[in-house]
Design a protein around this motif. Structure first.
Motif, mmCIF file in Angstrom:
data_model
loop_
_atom_site.group_PDB
_atom_site.id
_atom_site.type_symbol
_atom_site.label_atom_id
_atom_site.label_comp_id
_atom_site.label_asym_id
_atom_site.label_seq_id
_atom_site.Cartn_x
_atom_site.Cartn_y
_atom_site.Cartn_z
ATOM 1 N N LEU A 80 0.811 -1.214 0.000
ATOM 2 C CA LEU A 80 0.000 0.000 0.000
ATOM 3 C C LEU A 80 0.846 1.266 0.000
ATOM 4 O O LEU A 80 0.318 2.369 0.019
ATOM 5 N N GLY A 81 2.159 1.118 0.001
ATOM 6 C CA GLY A 81 3.042 2.275 0.056
ATOM 7 C C GLY A 81 3.297 2.674 1.496
ATOM 8 O O GLY A 81 2.633 2.212 2.421
ATOM 9 N N ALA A 82 4.279 3.517 1.699
ATOM 10 C CA ALA A 82 4.661 4.011 3.026
ATOM 11 C C ALA A 82 4.980 2.848 3.967
ATOM 12 O O ALA A 82 4.719 2.923 5.170
ATOM 13 N N GLY A 83 5.503 1.760 3.421
ATOM 14 C CA GLY A 83 5.902 0.631 4.253
ATOM 15 C C GLY A 83 4.752 -0.205 4.780
ATOM 16 O O GLY A 83 4.936 -1.011 5.681
ATOM 17 N N LYS A 84 3.565 -0.005 4.261
ATOM 18 C CA LYS A 84 2.387 -0.743 4.722
ATOM 19 C C LYS A 84 2.051 -1.856 3.722
ATOM 20 O O LYS A 84 2.090 -1.657 2.519
ATOM 21 N N THR A 85 1.728 -3.027 4.252
ATOM 22 C CA THR A 85 1.322 -4.157 3.437
ATOM 23 C C THR A 85 0.078 -4.775 4.052
ATOM 24 O O THR A 85 -0.031 -4.905 5.273
ATOM 25 N N GLY A 86 -0.872 -5.166 3.198
ATOM 26 C CA GLY A 86 -2.100 -5.793 3.660
ATOM 27 C C GLY A 86 -2.350 -7.081 2.908
ATOM 28 O O GLY A 86 -1.709 -7.371 1.897
ATOM 29 N N LEU A 87 -3.288 -7.857 3.398
ATOM 30 C CA LEU A 87 -3.622 -9.138 2.798
ATOM 31 C C LEU A 87 -5.044 -9.129 2.261
ATOM 32 O O LEU A 87 -5.977 -8.727 2.955
ATOM 33 N N VAL A 88 -5.182 -9.591 1.011
ATOM 34 C CA VAL A 88 -6.502 -9.829 0.426
ATOM 35 C C VAL A 88 -6.704 -11.337 0.457
ATOM 36 O O VAL A 88 -5.979 -12.073 -0.213
ATOM 37 N N HIS A 89 -7.659 -11.798 1.248
ATOM 38 C CA HIS A 89 -7.945 -13.229 1.306
ATOM 39 C C HIS A 89 -8.528 -13.662 -0.034
ATOM 40 O O HIS A 89 -9.159 -12.873 -0.735
ATOM 41 N N ASN A 148 -10.401 -4.203 7.658
ATOM 42 C CA ASN A 148 -10.106 -4.156 9.092
ATOM 43 C C ASN A 148 -8.615 -3.947 9.318
ATOM 44 O O ASN A 148 -7.793 -4.222 8.456
ATOM 45 N N ILE A 149 -8.319 -3.435 10.490
ATOM 46 C CA ILE A 149 -6.930 -3.259 10.915
ATOM 47 C C ILE A 149 -6.835 -3.878 12.307
ATOM 48 O O ILE A 149 -7.513 -3.439 13.241
ATOM 49 N N GLY A 150 -6.022 -4.939 12.405
ATOM 50 C CA GLY A 150 -5.890 -5.647 13.668
ATOM 51 C C GLY A 150 -5.053 -4.874 14.670
ATOM 52 O O GLY A 150 -4.327 -3.935 14.329
ATOM 53 N N ALA A 151 -5.143 -5.288 15.928
ATOM 54 C CA ALA A 151 -4.367 -4.646 16.987
ATOM 55 C C ALA A 151 -2.873 -4.855 16.776
ATOM 56 O O ALA A 151 -2.055 -4.041 17.215
ATOM 57 N N ASP A 152 -2.527 -5.955 16.081
ATOM 58 C CA ASP A 152 -1.121 -6.232 15.813
ATOM 59 C C ASP A 152 -0.620 -5.541 14.545
ATOM 60 O O ASP A 152 0.512 -5.744 14.136
ATOM 61 N N GLY A 153 -1.478 -4.732 13.916
ATOM 62 C CA GLY A 153 -1.063 -3.976 12.736
ATOM 63 C C GLY A 153 -1.378 -4.647 11.412
ATOM 64 O O GLY A 153 -1.089 -4.089 10.356
ATOM 65 N N LYS A 154 -1.957 -5.834 11.438
ATOM 66 C CA LYS A 154 -2.311 -6.525 10.195
ATOM 67 C C LYS A 154 -3.499 -5.834 9.546
ATOM 68 O O LYS A 154 -4.475 -5.494 10.207
ATOM 69 N N ILE A 155 -3.403 -5.665 8.226
ATOM 70 C CA ILE A 155 -4.432 -4.940 7.488
ATOM 71 C C ILE A 155 -5.178 -5.934 6.600
ATOM 72 O O ILE A 155 -4.575 -6.612 5.769
ATOM 73 N N GLY A 156 -6.483 -6.009 6.768
ATOM 74 C CA GLY A 156 -7.342 -6.858 5.942
ATOM 75 C C GLY A 156 -7.905 -6.047 4.794
ATOM 76 O O GLY A 156 -8.414 -4.937 4.990
ATOM 77 N N LEU A 157 -7.811 -6.584 3.585
ATOM 78 C CA LEU A 157 -8.232 -5.855 2.394
ATOM 79 C C LEU A 157 -9.235 -6.675 1.584
ATOM 80 O O LEU A 157 -9.326 -7.886 1.726
ATOM 81 N N SER A 158 -9.970 -5.981 0.704
ATOM 82 C CA SER A 158 -10.908 -6.639 -0.192
ATOM 83 C C SER A 158 -10.879 -5.954 -1.548
ATOM 84 O O SER A 158 -10.995 -4.723 -1.628
ATOM 85 N N ILE A 159 -10.730 -6.754 -2.589
ATOM 86 C CA ILE A 159 -10.790 -6.201 -3.945
ATOM 87 C C ILE A 159 -12.236 -6.165 -4.422
ATOM 88 O O ILE A 159 -12.682 -5.201 -5.038
#
Length: 152
Positions: A25-34, A62-73
Protein backbone atom coordinates in the motif's frame (compact mmCIF):
# COMPACT_ATOMS: atom_id res chain seq x y z
CA UNK A 1 -1.58 9.03 3.87
CA UNK A 2 -3.18 7.29 6.84
CA UNK A 3 -4.99 4.03 6.25
CA UNK A 4 -8.44 3.79 7.82
CA UNK A 5 -11.11 1.12 7.74
CA UNK A 6 -13.51 1.78 4.86
CA UNK A 7 -10.97 3.67 2.72
CA UNK A 8 -10.32 2.71 -0.89
CA UNK A 9 -6.61 2.79 -1.60
CA UNK A 10 -4.47 1.87 -4.60
CA UNK A 11 -1.89 -0.85 -4.17
CA UNK A 12 0.42 -3.24 -5.96
CA UNK A 13 0.45 -7.04 -5.61
CA UNK A 14 3.74 -7.87 -3.88
CA UNK A 15 3.22 -11.57 -3.17
CA UNK A 16 0.79 -14.42 -3.80
CA UNK A 17 0.06 -17.41 -1.58
CA UNK A 18 -2.49 -20.18 -1.87
CA UNK A 19 -4.80 -18.36 0.58
CA UNK A 20 -4.54 -14.80 -0.75
CA UNK A 21 -2.39 -11.98 -2.02
CA UNK A 22 -0.21 -9.44 -0.23
CA UNK A 23 -0.73 -5.87 -1.40
CA UNK A 24 1.89 -3.14 -0.98
CA UNK A 25 0.00 0.00 0.00
CA UNK A 26 3.04 2.28 0.06
CA UNK A 27 4.66 4.01 3.03
CA UNK A 28 5.90 0.63 4.25
CA UNK A 29 2.39 -0.74 4.72
CA UNK A 30 1.32 -4.16 3.44
CA UNK A 31 -2.10 -5.79 3.66
CA UNK A 32 -3.62 -9.14 2.80
CA UNK A 33 -6.50 -9.83 0.43
CA UNK A 34 -7.95 -13.23 1.31
CA UNK A 35 -8.77 -15.44 -1.69
CA UNK A 36 -12.50 -15.13 -0.90
CA UNK A 37 -12.23 -11.33 -1.25
CA UNK A 38 -10.54 -11.31 -4.68
CA UNK A 39 -13.62 -11.74 -6.84
CA UNK A 40 -17.39 -12.05 -6.56
CA UNK A 41 -17.20 -15.54 -8.06
CA UNK A 42 -15.42 -18.62 -6.74
CA UNK A 43 -11.63 -18.48 -7.16
CA UNK A 44 -9.92 -21.87 -7.14
CA UNK A 45 -6.46 -20.65 -8.08
CA UNK A 46 -5.57 -17.07 -7.21
CA UNK A 47 -2.77 -17.11 -9.82
CA UNK A 48 -5.44 -17.13 -12.55
CA UNK A 49 -6.79 -13.79 -11.28
CA UNK A 50 -3.78 -11.88 -9.93
CA UNK A 51 -0.08 -11.66 -10.78
CA UNK A 52 2.78 -10.11 -8.84
CA UNK A 53 3.10 -6.49 -9.93
CA UNK A 54 -0.60 -5.97 -10.79
CA UNK A 55 -1.98 -2.63 -9.66
CA UNK A 56 -5.29 -2.92 -7.83
CA UNK A 57 -7.69 -0.78 -5.85
CA UNK A 58 -8.59 -2.28 -2.49
CA UNK A 59 -10.96 -1.50 0.34
CA UNK A 60 -9.57 -1.61 3.87
CA UNK A 61 -11.90 -3.97 5.75
CA UNK A 62 -10.11 -4.16 9.09
CA UNK A 63 -6.93 -3.26 10.92
CA UNK A 64 -5.89 -5.65 13.67
CA UNK A 65 -4.37 -4.65 16.99
CA UNK A 66 -1.12 -6.23 15.81
CA UNK A 67 -1.06 -3.98 12.74
CA UNK A 68 -2.31 -6.53 10.19
CA UNK A 69 -4.43 -4.94 7.49
CA UNK A 70 -7.34 -6.86 5.94
CA UNK A 71 -8.23 -5.85 2.39
CA UNK A 72 -10.91 -6.64 -0.19
CA UNK A 73 -10.79 -6.20 -3.95
CA UNK A 74 -14.37 -7.29 -4.64
CA UNK A 75 -15.83 -4.77 -2.17
CA UNK A 76 -13.74 -1.97 -3.69
CA UNK A 77 -15.26 -2.41 -7.14
CA UNK A 78 -17.82 0.24 -8.01
CA UNK A 79 -20.82 -1.70 -9.19
CA UNK A 80 -24.15 -0.11 -9.96
CA UNK A 81 -26.83 -0.94 -7.45
CA UNK A 82 -28.71 -3.99 -8.64
CA UNK A 83 -32.40 -3.45 -9.00
CA UNK A 84 -34.38 -5.00 -6.22
CA UNK A 85 -36.79 -7.62 -7.44
CA UNK A 86 -40.30 -6.97 -6.30
CA UNK A 87 -42.47 -9.99 -5.76
CA UNK A 88 -46.22 -9.73 -5.84
CA UNK A 89 -47.66 -9.58 -2.38
CA UNK A 90 -50.34 -12.04 -1.41
CA UNK A 91 -52.90 -11.49 1.26
CA UNK A 92 -52.98 -14.86 2.95
CA UNK A 93 -55.81 -13.92 5.28
CA UNK A 94 -58.29 -13.51 2.40
CA UNK A 95 -57.46 -16.88 0.83
CA UNK A 96 -60.03 -18.73 2.93
CA UNK A 97 -59.68 -21.90 4.97
CA UNK A 98 -57.10 -24.39 3.83
CA UNK A 99 -58.09 -27.99 3.05
CA UNK A 100 -56.43 -30.63 5.20
CA UNK A 101 -53.70 -32.62 3.48
CA UNK A 102 -54.74 -36.13 2.46
CA UNK A 103 -51.80 -38.42 1.81
CA UNK A 104 -53.86 -40.92 -0.22
CA UNK A 105 -55.89 -38.35 -2.15
CA UNK A 106 -54.59 -39.30 -5.60
CA UNK A 107 -54.34 -43.02 -4.93
CA UNK A 108 -57.76 -44.52 -4.15
CA UNK A 109 -56.55 -48.10 -4.46
CA UNK A 110 -53.94 -47.59 -1.73
CA UNK A 111 -56.62 -47.30 0.95
CA UNK A 112 -58.47 -50.40 -0.25
CA UNK A 113 -55.48 -52.65 -0.80
CA UNK A 114 -53.14 -51.42 1.93
CA UNK A 115 -53.88 -54.34 4.28
CA UNK A 116 -53.43 -56.93 1.56
CA UNK A 117 -50.28 -55.27 0.20
CA UNK A 118 -48.74 -54.99 3.64
CA UNK A 119 -49.42 -58.65 4.43
CA UNK A 120 -47.94 -59.85 1.15
CA UNK A 121 -44.89 -57.61 1.54
CA UNK A 122 -44.36 -58.77 5.11
CA UNK A 123 -44.63 -62.46 4.23
CA UNK A 124 -42.16 -62.10 1.34
CA UNK A 125 -39.78 -60.20 3.61
CA UNK A 126 -39.94 -62.86 6.33
CA UNK A 127 -39.37 -65.68 3.82
CA UNK A 128 -36.38 -63.89 2.30
CA UNK A 129 -35.00 -63.08 5.76
CA UNK A 130 -35.28 -66.70 6.92
CA UNK A 131 -33.51 -67.92 3.77
CA UNK A 132 -30.65 -65.50 4.30
CA UNK A 133 -30.26 -66.37 7.99
CA UNK A 134 -30.19 -70.11 7.34
CA UNK A 135 -27.53 -69.77 4.60
CA UNK A 136 -25.49 -67.47 6.84
CA UNK A 137 -25.65 -69.95 9.73
CA UNK A 138 -24.70 -72.81 7.43
CA UNK A 139 -21.64 -70.94 6.13
CA UNK A 140 -20.36 -69.63 9.47
CA UNK A 141 -20.79 -72.81 11.54
CA UNK A 142 -18.59 -74.79 9.17
CA UNK A 143 -15.82 -72.21 9.39
CA UNK A 144 -15.87 -71.80 13.17
CA UNK A 145 -15.83 -75.50 13.97
CA UNK A 146 -19.27 -75.36 15.59
CA UNK A 147 -21.91 -78.09 15.31
CA UNK A 148 -21.30 -80.30 12.35
CA UNK A 149 -17.84 -78.89 11.70
CA UNK A 150 -14.94 -81.17 10.89
CA UNK A 151 -12.37 -81.82 13.55
CA UNK A 152 -8.97 -83.36 13.00
Amino acid sequence: MSIEVGAKVPGKVSGITNFGAFIDLGAGKTGLVHISEVSNGFVKDINEVLKVGDEVTVLVTNIGADGKIGLSIRKAEDRPQEEKREFPKKDFHKAGPKKPFNRNQGNQNAANNSKQDFDSLMSSFLKDSDDRLSSLRRNTEGKRGGRGGRRS
